[in-house]
Design a protein around this motif. Sequence first.
Motif, mmCIF file in Angstrom:
data_model
loop_
_atom_site.group_PDB
_atom_site.id
_atom_site.type_symbol
_atom_site.label_atom_id
_atom_site.label_comp_id
_atom_site.label_asym_id
_atom_site.label_seq_id
_atom_site.Cartn_x
_atom_site.Cartn_y
_atom_site.Cartn_z
ATOM 1 N N GLY A 99 -9.079 -1.285 2.313
ATOM 2 C CA GLY A 99 -9.568 -0.056 1.676
ATOM 3 C C GLY A 99 -10.797 0.478 2.389
ATOM 4 O O GLY A 99 -10.920 1.669 2.671
ATOM 5 N N LEU A 100 -11.705 -0.434 2.733
ATOM 6 C CA LEU A 100 -12.956 -0.018 3.398
ATOM 7 C C LEU A 100 -12.666 0.649 4.739
ATOM 8 O O LEU A 100 -13.311 1.638 5.111
ATOM 9 C CB LEU A 100 -13.856 -1.241 3.614
ATOM 10 N N LEU A 155 -11.981 4.126 4.288
ATOM 11 C CA LEU A 155 -13.116 4.951 3.837
ATOM 12 C C LEU A 155 -14.176 5.122 4.913
ATOM 13 O O LEU A 155 -14.717 6.203 5.101
ATOM 14 C CB LEU A 155 -13.743 4.306 2.581
ATOM 15 N N VAL A 156 -14.467 4.011 5.613
ATOM 16 C CA VAL A 156 -15.557 4.060 6.605
ATOM 17 C C VAL A 156 -14.982 3.776 7.986
ATOM 18 O O VAL A 156 -14.635 2.630 8.301
ATOM 19 C CB VAL A 156 -16.641 3.002 6.271
#
Lengths: 212, 10
Positions: free
Chosen positions: A104-105, A108-109
């Motif tokens: 997920g990270l 996002l990033v």
Amino acid sequence: MNIFRLTGDLSHLAAIIILLLKIWKTRSCAGISGKSQILFALVFTTRYLDLLTSFISLYNTSMKFIYIGCAYATVYMIYAKFKATYDGNHDTFRVEFLVVPIGGLAFLVNHDFSPLEILWTFSIYLESVAILPQLFMISKTGEAETITTHYLFFLGLYRALYLMNWIWRFYFEGFFDMIAIVAGVVQTILYCDFFYLYVTKVLKGKKLSLPA
Amino acid sequence: MIGRTKHDEL
């Protein structure tokens, strides 16, 4: 290329070879976390997909093939060839608690919302925590074979050398990659406890054993 | 700033 990156890569290669030889020569993967090795194989697979899209140098390409080949050979030896010696009862870290949030990270990033870049970012984040199942296993068994501690030492040293490589490249080339640097700092910090034990015990000829 | 080539490190 600079001396820190070169010695870092060689330290990483040394770690991978030490582990491969330990399992092959002793015909045993006792004390080795198969889960960590699966995570490393996943790290290399998702990071080196650019083998199919871009050529940087013979060194870069050949090292990538060596890393991927050794990683899968190690996983094969743990889960197939020497499966009887795999200590599954102590290799119980819940890796899904790592892979899912990191996946997920990575969405996002990241530097660029493209498939290759998100996979590269996922691989950088995953590598920073991929050793946790191995460290967790050692804390559960309370000890580690000396050859395994040498493996961990070179594996931890490689990313510490990469941190120096990034300082060097920022100063001389104005290059920096915040994602790789932050993940590299986290990764190196995770080894600090082990480095302390390695220097105070293993280098003094004692066996690495944790207070149970 | 990202280096010249996308990712030239291992």
